[in-house]
Design an enzyme around this catalytic site. Sequence first.
Site, PDB file in Angstrom:
ATOM      1  N   ASP A 190       0.839  -1.073  -0.006  1.00 25.32           N
ATOM      2  CA  ASP A 190      -0.102   0.131  -0.027  1.00 25.32           C
ATOM      3  C   ASP A 190       0.848   1.254  -0.009  1.00 25.32           C
ATOM      4  O   ASP A 190       1.622   1.390   1.097  1.00 25.32           O
ATOM      5  CB  ASP A 190      -1.014   0.056   1.376  1.00 25.32           C
ATOM      6  N   HIS A 191       1.068   1.750  -1.094  1.00 24.51           N
ATOM      7  CA  HIS A 191       2.244   2.694  -1.426  1.00 24.51           C
ATOM      8  C   HIS A 191       1.975   4.009  -0.408  1.00 24.51           C
ATOM      9  O   HIS A 191       3.113   4.593  -0.114  1.00 24.51           O
ATOM     10  CB  HIS A 191       2.592   3.180  -2.673  1.00 24.51           C
ATOM     11  N   HIS A 253      -5.772   2.713   1.173  1.00 24.22           N
ATOM     12  CA  HIS A 253      -4.821   3.930   1.712  1.00 24.22           C
ATOM     13  C   HIS A 253      -5.772   4.817   3.201  1.00 24.22           C
ATOM     14  O   HIS A 253      -5.123   5.019   3.937  1.00 24.22           O
ATOM     15  CB  HIS A 253      -4.689   5.202   0.517  1.00 24.22           C
TER      16      HIS A 253
HETATM   17  C1  BG6 Z   1      -3.744   4.843  -6.336  1.00 24.27           C
HETATM   18  C2  BG6 Z   1      -4.977   4.943  -6.964  1.00 24.27           C
HETATM   19  O1  BG6 Z   1      -3.655   3.722  -5.303  1.00 24.27           O
HETATM   20  O2  BG6 Z   1      -3.115   5.902  -5.408  1.00 24.27           O
HETATM   21  C3  BG6 Z   1      -4.866   6.106  -7.870  1.00 24.27           C
HETATM   22  O3  BG6 Z   1      -5.021   3.814  -7.709  1.00 24.27           O
HETATM   23  C4  BG6 Z   1      -4.610   7.586  -7.136  1.00 24.27           C
HETATM   24  O4  BG6 Z   1      -6.191   6.369  -8.291  1.00 24.27           O
HETATM   25  C5  BG6 Z   1      -3.065   7.088  -6.363  1.00 24.27           C
HETATM   26  O5  BG6 Z   1      -4.331   8.236  -8.050  1.00 24.27           O
HETATM   27  C6  BG6 Z   1      -2.661   8.422  -5.585  1.00 24.27           C
HETATM   28  O6  BG6 Z   1      -1.447   8.292  -5.095  1.00 24.27           O
HETATM   29  P1  BG6 Z   1      -0.529   9.541  -4.664  1.00 24.27           P
HETATM   30  O7  BG6 Z   1       0.743   9.027  -4.035  1.00 24.27           O
HETATM   31  O8  BG6 Z   1      -0.364  10.190  -5.890  1.00 24.27           O
HETATM   32  O9  BG6 Z   1      -1.424  10.230  -3.563  1.00 24.27           O
END
Ligand code: BG6
Length: 516
Positions: A190-191, A253
């Site tokens: 989960d980045h 997230h």
């Molecule tokens: C991803 C989603 O996990 O996270 C995307 O699938 C979203 O839809 C993205 O745009 C947002 O990530 P960050 O790091 O740019 O806030």
Amino acid sequence: MAENQTLDELHTPGAVFFIFGATGDLARRKLFPAIYSLYREGKLTHDFAVIGVARRPRTQEEFRDDVKESIREFCRYQAGDAAEWNEFVQHFEYKSLDINNIDGFRELNAQTEVLEEKFHIPGNRMFYLALAPELFGSVSYNLKAGGMLQGSGWNRLVIEKPFGYNLESAEQLNEQIRQVFKEEEIYRIDHYLGKEMVQNIEVIRFANAFFEPLWNNKHIANIQITLGETVGVEERGGYYDHAGALRDMGQNHILQLLTMIAMEPPSRLLAEDIRDEKVKVLRSLRPYASSEEVRENVVRGQYTQGLYKGKSLPAYRQEDKVDPESNTETYFAARIFVDNFRWAGVPFYIRTGKRLPVKTTEVVVEFKGMPTNVYLGQKHNLEPNLLVIRVNPMEGIYVKINAKKPGSESEIQPLAMDFCQSCMVGINSPEAYERLLHDAARGDSTYFTRWDEVSSAWSFVDRIAKAWKEESSDLASYPAGSWGPVEADQLLAQEGFHWWPVNGQEEDNVVWRVNG
Ligand code: BG6
């Protein structure tokens, strides 16, 4: 690097990194740049190799050019001189592979053994599947059948979200990969957990004497979590129209951020202890008992045509690969309760949406007012204290307090003490993927989601999705470029609260004290 960490401790153990989906967007935008940053920082040295795997035919030269181009475009370091670059890129090879063909995996194994010998890699293998989840099961199976898991070192599987579409499909997926890999060998990404400020939540909470004692329902009025995006669905209409905001951002997230905010202090700062505490939060989420309760507590919306900075933006239903009659939500907000002693009665308001006016991830902790306040009166402007944790793209925290207006007799004004980490010269926070790749290679699973977290999150989200499926008429709309449907404001207004502006915007009455 933390002061007490040596380069030796940070060094990634020698390993071969397999990037399945090596010609895809994730590899290009995130993974190759992350590997290069680790290399530049000395966390990867000589004993590593990267094998890009994809169906498309590609020569080694073409693949290495792709890697260079991706680093030029997306990495926080620029490629060094020719000698340095050649030294780095010799660790990269490509393998064109049909993932249903076991012989292809045997060839891959032979190619790997050559690289292991060349770079003195002790048999450790990390398989990163930047692929559609439907393929996780068969790739895992063929890795085993093709003899790829019989090396002398460890094997780890790193997989991307979405992990399933609901609890049932997630269970099936999990069963498939568990036939090959043990839970402790699986790193579910989960980045958001790789983001600097998300990891900082733990430190802010547990290393500061003045936050932890107040971190409960006696002192906190509500908590707001916003994940706003200005972009629409971009080229991902096909995926997104099937998933929607709840599955795309909510199940993972947002709930992960909520667990970091709400969890109890772990007894030790070890991966399993931290994940044990996080899963307890997920299990304490009060489930919505009926469709009626979902309607009362959750708002969903879809963007219509709108204006943003003078530019006209299309409606969601006009986006590429989106059903022109789609009822998929591009926004949702919810009131959630964590039913445990610490949080009983404190609403957590969460919201996320595409095509909002600001790209931001922010957590606002709103404290309760003073009980018998001597300052209550006409000329005083007493606002609640806030602790705001800015995760992205701005990184930092600010605390809003009330203070005497300088020069006045006793006039009070809100004052924001703003610490902006990302504004500081010389601070160039590592990208989430750098941390996560580095952690996975070192066997630290703290910031990866364990199966019981994933399944508990699905159980919570499935109830909402089920109610929405039964009732499609409650989809609200909002113009692209606005803050979402008004119904989301009413969620808070019912309890006398409102969404706090993000990024400190619009708070004209507040005096700012910014670091630096
Ligand atoms: C991803 C989603 O996990 O996270 C995307 O699938 C979203 O839809 C993205 O745009 C947002 O990530 P960050 O790091 O740019 O806030």
